[in-house]
Design a protein around this motif. Sequence first.
Motif, PDB file in Angstrom:
ATOM      1  N   VAL A  10       0.930  -1.296  -0.035  1.00 29.93           N
ATOM      2  CA  VAL A  10       0.005   0.036   0.089  1.00 29.93           C
ATOM      3  C   VAL A  10       0.966   1.253  -0.018  1.00 29.93           C
ATOM      4  O   VAL A  10       1.925   1.410   0.703  1.00 29.93           O
ATOM      5  CB  VAL A  10      -0.849  -0.163   1.235  1.00 29.93           C
ATOM      6  CG1 VAL A  10      -1.506   1.254   1.484  1.00 29.93           C
ATOM      7  CG2 VAL A  10      -1.919  -1.199   1.249  1.00 29.93           C
ATOM      8  N   ASN A  11       0.728   2.063  -0.941  1.00 29.33           N
ATOM      9  CA  ASN A  11       1.344   3.424  -0.769  1.00 29.33           C
ATOM     10  C   ASN A  11       0.636   4.584  -0.064  1.00 29.33           C
ATOM     11  O   ASN A  11      -0.659   4.660  -0.336  1.00 29.33           O
ATOM     12  CB  ASN A  11       1.489   3.845  -2.271  1.00 29.33           C
ATOM     13  CG  ASN A  11       2.624   5.152  -2.485  1.00 29.33           C
ATOM     14  OD1 ASN A  11       3.574   4.821  -2.208  1.00 29.33           O
ATOM     15  ND2 ASN A  11       1.994   6.279  -2.677  1.00 29.33           N
ATOM     16  N   PHE A  12       1.201   5.143   0.728  1.00 28.97           N
ATOM     17  CA  PHE A  12       0.770   6.159   1.508  1.00 28.97           C
ATOM     18  C   PHE A  12       1.302   7.606   1.143  1.00 28.97           C
ATOM     19  O   PHE A  12       2.753   7.751   1.156  1.00 28.97           O
ATOM     20  CB  PHE A  12       0.996   6.043   3.073  1.00 28.97           C
ATOM     21  CG  PHE A  12       0.341   4.820   3.669  1.00 28.97           C
ATOM     22  CD1 PHE A  12       1.156   3.604   3.354  1.00 28.97           C
ATOM     23  CD2 PHE A  12      -0.892   4.565   4.202  1.00 28.97           C
ATOM     24  CE1 PHE A  12       0.498   2.324   4.026  1.00 28.97           C
ATOM     25  CE2 PHE A  12      -1.442   3.535   4.733  1.00 28.97           C
ATOM     26  CZ  PHE A  12      -0.783   2.328   4.696  1.00 28.97           C
ATOM     27  N   SER A  13       0.692   8.522   0.850  1.00 28.49           N
ATOM     28  CA  SER A  13       1.145   9.888   0.509  1.00 28.49           C
ATOM     29  C   SER A  13       0.357  10.955   1.408  1.00 28.49           C
ATOM     30  O   SER A  13      -0.992  11.013   1.377  1.00 28.49           O
ATOM     31  CB  SER A  13       1.039  10.010  -0.764  1.00 28.49           C
ATOM     32  OG  SER A  13       1.582  11.394  -1.369  1.00 28.49           O
ATOM     33  N   VAL A  14       0.787  11.900   2.044  1.00 26.39           N
ATOM     34  CA  VAL A  14       0.334  13.016   2.801  1.00 26.39           C
ATOM     35  C   VAL A  14       1.190  14.431   2.623  1.00 26.39           C
ATOM     36  O   VAL A  14       2.330  14.134   2.259  1.00 26.39           O
ATOM     37  CB  VAL A  14       0.206  12.657   4.273  1.00 26.39           C
ATOM     38  CG1 VAL A  14       1.240  12.532   4.866  1.00 26.39           C
ATOM     39  CG2 VAL A  14      -0.889  13.485   4.704  1.00 26.39           C
ATOM     40  N   TYR A  15       0.275  15.353   2.535  1.00 30.06           N
ATOM     41  CA  TYR A  15       0.923  16.667   2.293  1.00 30.06           C
ATOM     42  C   TYR A  15       1.018  17.523   3.485  1.00 30.06           C
ATOM     43  O   TYR A  15       0.087  17.478   4.396  1.00 30.06           O
ATOM     44  CB  TYR A  15       0.003  17.494   1.317  1.00 30.06           C
ATOM     45  CG  TYR A  15       0.151  19.033   1.361  1.00 30.06           C
ATOM     46  CD1 TYR A  15       1.232  19.701   0.705  1.00 30.06           C
ATOM     47  CD2 TYR A  15      -0.463  19.761   2.286  1.00 30.06           C
ATOM     48  CE1 TYR A  15       1.612  20.961   0.817  1.00 30.06           C
ATOM     49  CE2 TYR A  15      -0.356  21.056   2.435  1.00 30.06           C
ATOM     50  CZ  TYR A  15       0.639  21.848   1.805  1.00 30.06           C
ATOM     51  OH  TYR A  15       0.945  23.092   1.847  1.00 30.06           O
ATOM     52  N   SER A  16       2.139  18.117   3.852  1.00 31.57           N
ATOM     53  CA  SER A  16       2.103  19.326   4.905  1.00 31.57           C
ATOM     54  C   SER A  16       3.336  20.216   4.533  1.00 31.57           C
ATOM     55  O   SER A  16       4.494  19.860   4.200  1.00 31.57           O
ATOM     56  CB  SER A  16       2.333  18.767   6.249  1.00 31.57           C
ATOM     57  OG  SER A  16       2.482  19.564   7.132  1.00 31.57           O
ATOM     58  N   ASN A  17       2.988  21.407   4.409  1.00 33.21           N
ATOM     59  CA  ASN A  17       3.895  22.608   4.277  1.00 33.21           C
ATOM     60  C   ASN A  17       4.593  22.762   5.341  1.00 33.21           C
ATOM     61  O   ASN A  17       5.826  23.335   5.186  1.00 33.21           O
ATOM     62  CB  ASN A  17       3.092  23.773   3.747  1.00 33.21           C
ATOM     63  CG  ASN A  17       3.891  24.724   3.043  1.00 33.21           C
ATOM     64  OD1 ASN A  17       5.308  24.413   2.612  1.00 33.21           O
ATOM     65  ND2 ASN A  17       3.668  25.928   2.595  1.00 33.21           N
ATOM     66  N   HIS A  18       4.278  22.542   6.588  1.00 30.17           N
ATOM     67  CA  HIS A  18       4.920  23.085   7.727  1.00 30.17           C
ATOM     68  C   HIS A  18       5.300  22.143   8.946  1.00 30.17           C
ATOM     69  O   HIS A  18       6.064  22.368   9.678  1.00 30.17           O
ATOM     70  CB  HIS A  18       4.103  24.186   8.463  1.00 30.17           C
ATOM     71  CG  HIS A  18       3.733  25.335   7.578  1.00 30.17           C
ATOM     72  ND1 HIS A  18       2.517  25.349   6.804  1.00 30.17           N
ATOM     73  CD2 HIS A  18       4.381  26.615   7.332  1.00 30.17           C
ATOM     74  CE1 HIS A  18       2.573  26.664   6.205  1.00 30.17           C
ATOM     75  NE2 HIS A  18       3.889  27.300   6.287  1.00 30.17           N
ATOM     76  N   ALA A  19       4.924  20.864   8.652  1.00 28.50           N
ATOM     77  CA  ALA A  19       5.392  19.770   9.476  1.00 28.50           C
ATOM     78  C   ALA A  19       6.804  19.575   9.463  1.00 28.50           C
ATOM     79  O   ALA A  19       7.588  19.598   8.129  1.00 28.50           O
ATOM     80  CB  ALA A  19       4.726  18.309   9.298  1.00 28.50           C
ATOM     81  N   THR A  20       7.369  19.027  10.514  1.00 27.71           N
ATOM     82  CA  THR A  20       8.827  18.764  10.559  1.00 27.71           C
ATOM     83  C   THR A  20       9.085  17.571  10.423  1.00 27.71           C
ATOM     84  O   THR A  20      10.496  17.121  10.204  1.00 27.71           O
ATOM     85  CB  THR A  20       9.633  19.656  11.571  1.00 27.71           C
ATOM     86  OG1 THR A  20       8.931  19.140  13.051  1.00 27.71           O
ATOM     87  CG2 THR A  20       9.471  21.125  11.707  1.00 27.71           C
ATOM     88  N   ALA A  21       8.309  16.648  10.834  1.00 24.23           N
ATOM     89  CA  ALA A  21       8.352  15.134  10.653  1.00 24.23           C
ATOM     90  C   ALA A  21       7.004  14.326  10.628  1.00 24.23           C
ATOM     91  O   ALA A  21       6.048  15.123  10.975  1.00 24.23           O
ATOM     92  CB  ALA A  21       9.185  14.529  12.047  1.00 24.23           C
TER      93      ALA A  21
END
Lengths: 120, 701
Positions: B38-49
Amino acid sequence: MSCSVTSENGIATVTLTGEIDGQSAPSIQDELLKVLPGEGKVLVDFSRVTFLSSAGLRLLLVLTRAVRGGGGTLVLAGVIDPIREVMEQTGFLTHLTLVPTLSDGLAELDAASAAQGHAP
Amino acid sequence: MTSNGVRMDRYPTHSIKGVKFRAGHALPFGTSLIPGGVNFSVYSNHATACTLVLFEKGAREPRLEIPLPEAFRTGNVWSITVFDLDIEMLEYGYRMEGPFQPERGHRFDSSKVLLDPYARAVGGRDRWLTPQEPGTPYPFRSSMLFEDFDWEDDIPPDLPMEDLVIYETHVRGFTRHSSSGVRAPGTFAGLKEKIPYLKALGVNCVELMPIFEFDEWEHSRRLPDGSLTVNYWGYSTMAFFAPKAGYAATGHMGMQADELKTLVKALHAEGIEVILDVVFNHTNEGNELGPTLSFRGLDNKTYYMLTPDGRYYNFSGCGNTLNCNNPVVRSMVLDCLRYWVAEYHIDGFRFDLAAILNRDQNGAPLTNPPLLETLAFDPILGRTKLIAEAWDPGGLYQVGSFPNYGRWAEWNGPYRDTLRRFLTGEEGQVAPMTQRVEGSPDLYWWRATNASINFITSHDGFTLYDLFAYSQKHNLANGEDNRDGENNNISWNCGFEGETNDPEINALRLRLVRNAYAILMTSQGVPLIVAGDEFGRTQKGNNNAYCQDNEISWLDWTLAEKNADLLRFVRGMIHLRRDHPILRKRTVYGRGGGAPYPQLSFHGTRPWYLDRSGYNRVLAWMLEGETADGTPDAVYVAVNMYWDGLQFVLPACPGNREWRVAANTSLPSPQDFREPGTETPLETPGEIIVGPRSVMVLVST
């Protein structure tokens, strides 16, 4: 979950027992696709299947299509009501052949082969 | 790919506690099945980890947490492929590290496991009102679905907009009542069992109130009298890509998608389209005090409109405002709608509080809002109906001015209000009614009648029966001392507030209901009716039943028997509209028909003369043209909202044909509606008496 196959008079009878879910479905699928005749008659005794998950339903559809693809027929006998209800609600019922008992299943397979025999 | 079909990315490069994984693919967002994993993909502009958190379905605590190595990030997107997962038993979420600096817009909280914004399903509310276990640490988890439904040769009906008769309903409320007689009450499957009813009624489009996953326990309260209020309507989205599991009889098995698709397919097979009521103006994370479930913890500053000091703009009236014209959020909305059209074969969308979609990131209205333009010109949405509720609680009111790109239709609020005033006997309504009957050219003359969704009631407000049984709202059951809900309902109780045994009042109410349907079905534009109104559904005067998961809201199907006469009339009017294309012309404004008659002409008690003055309460109109097979056709509608009967002298029936009476709301059933071919001749040639507060519809033979 257990799965056994016997063959008699050109009819493969598959007996499934227990729960079919995402854990057991892949191995059942692999096993049955190996032994089921690509063309011919398959009767599945479903009366002792107590639970069928989404993956299990998909397994049935794959098997049905595989057998049909070879010009054969697959019939499910003795599906318990709660499972039948789920099949209907999720649209699978239109793709499967269900009969109440094993002897109904034999009759259904006879009728199917008779219909095929008379096909032009 | 090598020549034997093996891809190198089928092999893991890392493992933790026996779970194997490797760097994933940044696109598509969300989860996708790839060979072996399963491929997982998530966006965050400001997260550090970012940490992927895996659960065994239903387990209280995570099974495994996989911190994503820095090498698993592409730009601002984190992705990972995990192998050998049983997707039926998988639930997952993300922990995001990052600053908690509300004044700068950041509200990261790594103690929370966050929902994937692209989650195809949500675990935790598998059944409607699953009991909440206090202290459950991670109440909502993302999960996956099989997306291999066999649509066979399903073809969406693709009906011309102006031919629609839209039927708005709540999935649960439609069949939850014990009188519904279905095997799976309150579900998609239950609705499917009612398709023969819809077909007989004659509607050809079902508009479902929100079915994106929401939390029915949100703001739930136990009131002093022991009753429970819940979020029944669901205008509070938790996951935009997930159908509500609690609306599926098979939701506890993770088969809500199959069940909904089976419903859509069955409706399509009967020529009925499906429109979803979608809520993109806010999420269920509320204001500064709301829970951190997904967007707030993923990237608060991207997903929400924030004030300069980092608080939430509240244009939605629900605590926050989704930042729809941020490019990332805009892409998500587009992905979402494409997904529902491509995967679920949805035919259209009605956008709740759509004016918000026109606001820029600071809340100011845009003249050329990129989101609306994108949706209007998207290829996958190319035949999808787009309907706006063109206002928002922040004060932006855009009925008639909503940026439409030739695509967007609008809920016509002025239609509702004018028709209500006219039907309840207010003066000064004749001139505005001419606009409403003609498809509201004052609002849409440069477009087409089908830009106007005509309605007199919707889920929000009184039912049609209650509109004529209550002059005031009666919302005590909502537990807010009757403060909630609209005060200005333009309703009239016909002389007694609420239920009464007075036969005259009861007859008048049912006549006014008939009048409403008669006018709605003979107005140019697209009629929208509300489930149950066709048989006199009542909410006992509650005009804001958003929180009432009980008999106040549920359709009581015994009324279909009790008010079978009314139901017959409504069915007849819907069919009359279907049989006469001149009632649903795309363009009528100011255009002549076949000489000597205009397509649409207005009349009064005298033909060719309409008194538009304020004290007049009568209006008649005539439509001239052809039926679907090219036969000359005409319809004449006479409305008398005066309290005495009046004589109307008729315009000559075009083509030397004869007027016959199809509907007369002043007569008892079955004379109130005559089936095609059995319409009655006039008693006196060239004139009719229209009873007090009544409508007559004449057809030509």
